[in-house]
Design a protein around this motif. Structure first.
Motif, mmCIF file in Angstrom:
data_model
loop_
_atom_site.group_PDB
_atom_site.id
_atom_site.type_symbol
_atom_site.label_atom_id
_atom_site.label_comp_id
_atom_site.label_asym_id
_atom_site.label_seq_id
_atom_site.Cartn_x
_atom_site.Cartn_y
_atom_site.Cartn_z
ATOM 1 N N GLY A 123 0.778 -1.230 0.000
ATOM 2 C CA GLY A 123 0.000 0.000 0.000
ATOM 3 C C GLY A 123 0.812 1.283 0.000
ATOM 4 N N GLN A 124 2.035 1.225 0.565
ATOM 5 C CA GLN A 124 2.805 2.459 0.750
ATOM 6 C C GLN A 124 4.189 2.421 0.116
ATOM 7 N N GLY A 125 4.569 1.282 -0.442
ATOM 8 C CA GLY A 125 5.885 1.174 -1.063
ATOM 9 C C GLY A 125 6.936 0.660 -0.104
ATOM 10 N N LEU A 126 7.972 0.120 -0.675
ATOM 11 C CA LEU A 126 9.045 -0.503 0.108
ATOM 12 C C LEU A 126 9.769 0.508 0.994
ATOM 13 N N ARG A 127 9.878 1.722 0.541
ATOM 14 C CA ARG A 127 10.596 2.738 1.321
ATOM 15 C C ARG A 127 9.883 3.085 2.623
ATOM 16 N N ASN A 128 8.623 2.737 2.737
ATOM 17 C CA ASN A 128 7.864 3.008 3.955
ATOM 18 C C ASN A 128 7.787 1.804 4.890
ATOM 19 N N LEU A 129 8.562 0.771 4.590
ATOM 20 C CA LEU A 129 8.596 -0.396 5.475
ATOM 21 C C LEU A 129 9.468 -0.077 6.679
ATOM 22 N N THR A 130 8.825 0.235 7.790
ATOM 23 C CA THR A 130 9.519 0.520 9.042
ATOM 24 C C THR A 130 8.896 -0.328 10.146
ATOM 25 N N LEU A 147 9.037 -4.770 -4.526
ATOM 26 C CA LEU A 147 10.411 -5.238 -4.318
ATOM 27 C C LEU A 147 11.169 -5.306 -5.645
ATOM 28 N N ILE A 148 10.517 -5.825 -6.665
ATOM 29 C CA ILE A 148 11.144 -5.937 -7.983
ATOM 30 C C ILE A 148 11.538 -4.559 -8.500
#
Length: 195
Positions: free
Chosen positions: A32-39, A113-114
């Motif tokens: 929903g928010q993109g990999l950069r927002n995985l915290t 991720l890809i």
């Protein structure tokens, strides 16, 4: 009797369920928010737990990402066949569009991720592992049906399914994609089998 978490007041998950809930939350956050927002905080917020619990289970963001990818692939590799281990060509990719419709987060997570691996080469081994897993699952299923499918042929079929999945999560045209899968299975049936 169900245990209750003393901090949140919510029922505590049984052993193993908590980790699964965190992985589901991680997949949902990335989808929903993109990999950069995985915290840790984003995953904790989604799972409705403390961020310390996420850190406790995974230790690093990379470990969380790797575990979430494995979880996502386990959820979606089952879509290779509706009757795994039978080699039934009519079961290949049967139900794929419905699985994607019911749970698009696994595929959206994988596409995030890809795409991110283009910017961050350290993620490429994860992407290579993802596609290697899908190719091998398809090769194994076809082998059960007596069809010898090398890695490059498996890549062709996985790429076709990959494109349909991508279109399904972005355009949502299930009838068109199901019809395309009929053609793909028809082509699979033309592959030679041992006499």
């Amino acid at each position: 009797m169900t245990a209750v978490d003393s901090v949140t007041g919510r029922p505590s998950p049984r052993y193993g369920e908590g980790r699964r809930a965190l992985l589901t939350a991680a997949v949902h956050v990335v989808a929903g928010q993109g990999l950069r927002n995985l915290t840790y905080r984003a995953v904790a917020r989604e799972a409705k737990v403390t961020h310390g619990l996420v850190a406790h289970h995974f230790g690093t963001r990379d470990a969380l990402l790797e575990a979430a990818l494995e979880y996502s692939v386990e959820n979606s590799v089952a879509s290779i066949s509706a009757r795994p281990g039978t080699g039934d060509i009519d079961a290949i990719f049967a139900g794929l569009i419905q699985i994607v419709h019911d749970n698009p987060d696994d595929q959206a997570f994988q596409y995030e991720l890809i795409l991110e691996s283009r910017r961050r080469p350290e993620l490429r081994p994860h992407v290579e592992s993802l596609y290697r897993t899908y190719r091998q699952a398809l090769r194994d299923e076809l082998a059960h049906g007596g069809i010898d499918c090398d890695d490059t042929m498996a890549q062709l079929f996985i790429a076709a399914a990959d494109g349909l999945i991508f279109q399904q999560i972005t355009l949502d045209h299930p009838e068109f994609n199901e019809a395309a899968l009929v053609h793909l299975r028809r082509f699979l049936k033309t592959l030679p089998t041992p006499e």
